[in-house]
Scaffold this active site. Structure first.
Site, mmCIF file in Angstrom:
data_model
loop_
_atom_site.group_PDB
_atom_site.id
_atom_site.type_symbol
_atom_site.label_atom_id
_atom_site.label_comp_id
_atom_site.label_asym_id
_atom_site.label_seq_id
_atom_site.Cartn_x
_atom_site.Cartn_y
_atom_site.Cartn_z
ATOM 1 N N TYR A 179 -3.655 -4.131 -1.552
ATOM 2 C CA TYR A 179 -4.061 -2.947 -1.536
ATOM 3 C C TYR A 179 -3.249 -1.947 -2.010
ATOM 4 C CZ TYR A 179 -6.330 1.541 -0.286
ATOM 5 O OH TYR A 179 -6.581 2.666 -0.163
ATOM 6 N N SER A 208 -3.173 12.449 3.234
ATOM 7 C CA SER A 208 -4.469 12.231 2.517
ATOM 8 C C SER A 208 -5.575 12.691 3.317
ATOM 9 C CB SER A 208 -4.343 10.624 2.246
ATOM 10 O OG SER A 208 -5.629 10.496 2.009
ATOM 11 N N GLN A 258 -3.906 16.791 1.214
ATOM 12 C CA GLN A 258 -4.601 16.359 -0.300
ATOM 13 C C GLN A 258 -5.945 16.322 0.057
ATOM 14 O OE1 GLN A 258 -5.831 12.792 -0.288
ATOM 15 N NE2 GLN A 258 -7.159 13.606 -2.011
ATOM 16 N N TYR A 269 -10.192 15.433 -0.928
ATOM 17 C CA TYR A 269 -11.023 15.111 -2.147
ATOM 18 C C TYR A 269 -12.381 16.044 -1.695
ATOM 19 C CZ TYR A 269 -8.689 10.694 -2.997
ATOM 20 O OH TYR A 269 -7.552 9.445 -3.361
ATOM 21 N N THR A 304 -7.063 16.209 -5.418
ATOM 22 C CA THR A 304 -7.131 15.183 -6.244
ATOM 23 C C THR A 304 -8.438 15.276 -7.133
ATOM 24 O OG1 THR A 304 -5.808 14.381 -4.845
ATOM 25 C CG2 THR A 304 -6.910 12.884 -6.460
ATOM 26 N N ARG A 307 -10.475 -1.788 -7.840
ATOM 27 C CA ARG A 307 -9.075 -2.484 -7.619
ATOM 28 C C ARG A 307 -9.491 -4.282 -7.554
ATOM 29 N NH1 ARG A 307 -7.531 2.306 -4.421
ATOM 30 N NH2 ARG A 307 -8.242 4.031 -6.080
ATOM 31 N N LYS A 338 -4.041 17.761 -8.548
ATOM 32 C CA LYS A 338 -3.594 16.492 -8.734
ATOM 33 C C LYS A 338 -4.343 15.538 -9.779
ATOM 34 C CE LYS A 338 -1.382 12.434 -6.161
ATOM 35 N NZ LYS A 338 -2.667 11.475 -6.169
ATOM 36 N N HIS A 397 -2.946 8.692 -10.684
ATOM 37 C CA HIS A 397 -3.175 7.693 -9.500
ATOM 38 C C HIS A 397 -2.596 6.642 -9.408
ATOM 39 C CE1 HIS A 397 -6.419 8.816 -6.096
ATOM 40 N NE2 HIS A 397 -5.687 7.697 -5.714
ATOM 41 N N GLY A 430 4.398 5.082 -11.236
ATOM 42 C CA GLY A 430 5.311 4.170 -11.700
ATOM 43 C C GLY A 430 6.970 4.357 -11.360
ATOM 44 N N MET A 479 10.036 3.825 -9.667
ATOM 45 C CA MET A 479 10.690 2.862 -8.869
ATOM 46 C C MET A 479 12.072 3.074 -8.577
ATOM 47 S SD MET A 479 8.550 0.528 -7.712
ATOM 48 C CE MET A 479 9.292 -1.116 -7.514
ATOM 49 N N GLY A 518 4.773 7.577 -4.326
ATOM 50 C CA GLY A 518 3.899 7.043 -3.334
ATOM 51 C C GLY A 518 4.217 5.541 -2.975
ATOM 52 N N ARG A 519 4.070 4.341 -3.970
ATOM 53 C CA ARG A 519 4.420 2.899 -3.482
ATOM 54 C C ARG A 519 5.862 2.941 -3.138
ATOM 55 N NH1 ARG A 519 1.226 2.534 -7.830
ATOM 56 N NH2 ARG A 519 -0.787 1.242 -7.703
HETATM 57 C C1 LIG Z 1 -2.106 2.725 -1.381
HETATM 58 C C2 LIG Z 1 -2.176 4.052 -2.133
HETATM 59 C C3 LIG Z 1 -3.130 4.773 -1.472
HETATM 60 C C4 LIG Z 1 -3.249 6.221 -2.055
HETATM 61 N N1 LIG Z 1 -4.103 6.989 -1.743
HETATM 62 C C5 LIG Z 1 -4.301 8.123 -2.344
HETATM 63 C C6 LIG Z 1 -5.314 9.029 -1.785
HETATM 64 O O1 LIG Z 1 -5.877 8.985 -0.577
HETATM 65 N N2 LIG Z 1 -5.305 10.367 -2.295
HETATM 66 C C7 LIG Z 1 -4.667 10.435 -3.338
HETATM 67 O O2 LIG Z 1 -4.651 11.790 -3.937
HETATM 68 N N3 LIG Z 1 -3.776 9.748 -3.872
HETATM 69 C C8 LIG Z 1 -3.495 8.625 -3.427
HETATM 70 N N4 LIG Z 1 -2.721 7.619 -4.023
HETATM 71 C C9 LIG Z 1 -2.077 8.098 -5.117
HETATM 72 C C10 LIG Z 1 -0.702 8.640 -4.957
HETATM 73 O O3 LIG Z 1 -0.757 9.942 -4.416
HETATM 74 C C11 LIG Z 1 0.185 8.743 -6.114
HETATM 75 O O4 LIG Z 1 -0.682 9.482 -6.987
HETATM 76 C C12 LIG Z 1 0.837 7.273 -6.752
HETATM 77 O O5 LIG Z 1 0.958 6.640 -5.618
HETATM 78 C C13 LIG Z 1 1.799 7.539 -7.471
HETATM 79 O O6 LIG Z 1 2.198 6.333 -8.242
HETATM 80 P P1 LIG Z 1 3.157 5.441 -7.521
HETATM 81 O O7 LIG Z 1 2.792 4.486 -6.354
HETATM 82 O O8 LIG Z 1 3.680 4.488 -8.441
HETATM 83 O O9 LIG Z 1 4.344 5.930 -7.155
HETATM 84 C C14 LIG Z 1 -2.570 6.470 -3.389
HETATM 85 C C15 LIG Z 1 -1.703 5.338 -3.897
HETATM 86 C C16 LIG Z 1 -1.546 4.356 -3.381
HETATM 87 C C17 LIG Z 1 -0.356 3.250 -3.869
#
Ligand SMILES: Cc1cc2nc3c(=O)[nH]c(=O)nc-3n(C[C@H](O)[C@H](O)[C@H](O)COP(=O)(O)O)c2cc1C
Length: 418
Positions: free
Chosen positions: A65, A147, A169, A171, A197, A206, A287, A311, A344, A346, A365-366
């Site tokens: 996920y 979030s 953040q 929605y 967002t 997904r 965003k 995203h 992206g 890392m 994020g990740r």
């Molecule tokens: C597991 C996961 C959950 C996410 N949930 C949200 C969210 O609830 N709201 C949102 O605006 N972005 C969400 N995102 C997007 C992140 O805010 C961000 O744009 C993204 O992770 C950036 O890419 P990266 O993971 O490669 O750094 C989520 C990303 C991941 C990986």
């Protein structure tokens, strides 16, 4: 060249038995680390190492996920690949003995030019969840984005990290009044920025989640019961801590699945943004900007910042690569709003590249979620430390002593981006 047989005889090497006093300085005994988490985190030198540790420790559905993206995952692959393929252009003979990574993001101080991006369901990845991430942000001195679909409430995150610069953040979903209520609560709790967002008119596909039969919260099926045998600690923590809910939406009468179905509203337009601008006095950020025209339109409506983002590749597949689009957005609106970027990232070097191409800061994020899954709050701290160290080292090797000196001359993007 003389023949080997004709070479003069070499003098015999005189050998001796080593003395203890000579051996002692060569012996390095390492303290044995008894704490397994600490051991695991110390071994992780990069975010990719943390990802590997996370993968081993987390049930497949929860890991996928987090790690996965939409459809063929092309958006995410291209974004990561462009970071790897760009070229850094260093300058020599600069005094880089002291390096300044501090900057301002949306007008407030930040120790590094990056923030923790909002991610939903964080407690599902590891039970310490949003509070742990916010505490690390507070300690490191960077912003944290909570979030709308967080698993810790607006108020609980504020209490966990009172001094952190916290963003909320949002929605905008079908029930506009409920959204307004969340915004009011975020303001009450001291959140400084609202991040709207806009790249989720409907949920992305997904496919890993569909294939894994992922549900939120995880359900107990024969498959998950087998998984418990291989990840007992994760399941123990999940089942013995607060049940997973959308903590800020506790009044929701239906199931989590029903909420997700109504959460994303395909009727949201620029008018909603105008309404949001009126009701939020703090910093307002949009965003999910994916073209220059939209960036101009939202800045015309008075937002303070935009995030060029797809995203993390979790919505439209084959979307524009944010890093590639970034310079055009900076040229179009950079004098009127702060331009942030994500997707992206890392490594700290990736963040340096974003700044060189005009971003005020990047969101990750990740990168921190891998840390969280690898070792809870300490793992998030390790991720932040890795990114910080890499930012400093990359700046020094580029001959740059202050983040404000980074500019387009420091990075060349490949002519053919993928
Ligand atoms: C597991 C996961 C959950 C996410 N949930 C949200 C969210 O609830 N709201 C949102 O605006 N972005 C969400 N995102 C997007 C992140 O805010 C961000 O744009 C993204 O992770 C950036 O890419 P990266 O993971 O490669 O750094 C989520 C990303 C991941 C990986």
């Amino acid at each position: 060249m003389p023949e080997l047989s004709k070479l003069p005889e070499r003098p015999a090497i005189r050998r001796q038995l080593p003395r203890w006093s000579e051996l002692r300085p060569l012996l390095r005994t390492r303290r044995i680390e008894l704490d397994a988490t600490e051991r695991r985190l110390r071994r992780a030198l990069t975010i990719a190492d943390l990802r590997e540790a996370a993968r081993r420790r987390t049930p497949r559905a929860a890991f996928d996920y987090t790690d996965g993206a939409a459809e063929g995952e092309v958006s995410l692959r291209r974004a990561r690949s462009l970071f790897r393929r760009l070229q850094f252009n260093p300058s020599i003979l600069r005094d880089v003995s002291k390096v300044e990574t501090a900057t301002t993001i949306l007008g407030r101080p930040s120790a590094y030019p990056f923030a923790f991006a909002p991610t939903g369901f964080t407690r599902m990845m590891q039970h310490e969840g949003e509070s742990a991430v916010a505490r690390v942000a507070e300690r490191v001195g960077i912003p944290y984005g909570l979030s709308t679909v967080g698993t810790t409430s607006i108020e609980d995150v504020a209490a966990a990290a009172p001094a952190a610069d916290k963003w909320f953040q949002l929605y905008i979903w079908t029930d506009r009044a409920a959204g307004k209520d969340l915004v009011d609560r975020a303001r009450e709790a001291g959140y400084t920025a609202l991040v709207l967002t806009v790249d989720v008119p409907v949920a992305g596909a997904r496919l890993r989640d569909v294939r894994n039969g992922m549900t939120i919260p995880p359900t107990l099926t024969p498959k998950t019961l087998i998984d418990m045998a291989t990840h007992p600690a994760w399941w123990f923590n999940l089942l013995t801590t607060k049940p997973l809910t959308f903590a800020s939406l506790s009044d929701w009468p239906g199931t989590v699945a029903e909420l997700i179905n109504t959460m994303f509203d395909p009727t949201v337009t620029f008018e909603d943004l105008a309404w949001m601008r009126e009701s939020w006095p703090g910093s307002l950020v949009v965003k999910g900007i994916q073209n220059v025209d939209d960036a101009r339109k939202v800045v015309d409506l008075g937002v303070d910042g935009v995030v060029v983002s797809n995203h993390g590749g979790r919505q439209l597949d084959r979307a524009p690569v944010p890093l590639e689009l970034l310079p055009q957005v900076v040229d179009a609106v950079g004098d009127r709003a702060e331009v942030l970027v994500d997707t992206g990232i890392m490594s700290g070097a990736d963040i340096v590249a974003c700044l060189a191409l005009g971003a005020k800061a990047a969101l990750v994020g990740r990168a921190y979620l891998y840390g969280l899954m690898a070792g809870g709050e300490r793992g998030v701290q390790r991720a932040a430390d890795i990114l910080g160290t890499e930012i400093r080292r990359t700046m020094q090797l580029l001959g740059v002593a202050d983040v404000s000196e980074l500019n387009r001359s420091h990075v060349t993007l490949p002519a053919v981006p993928f």
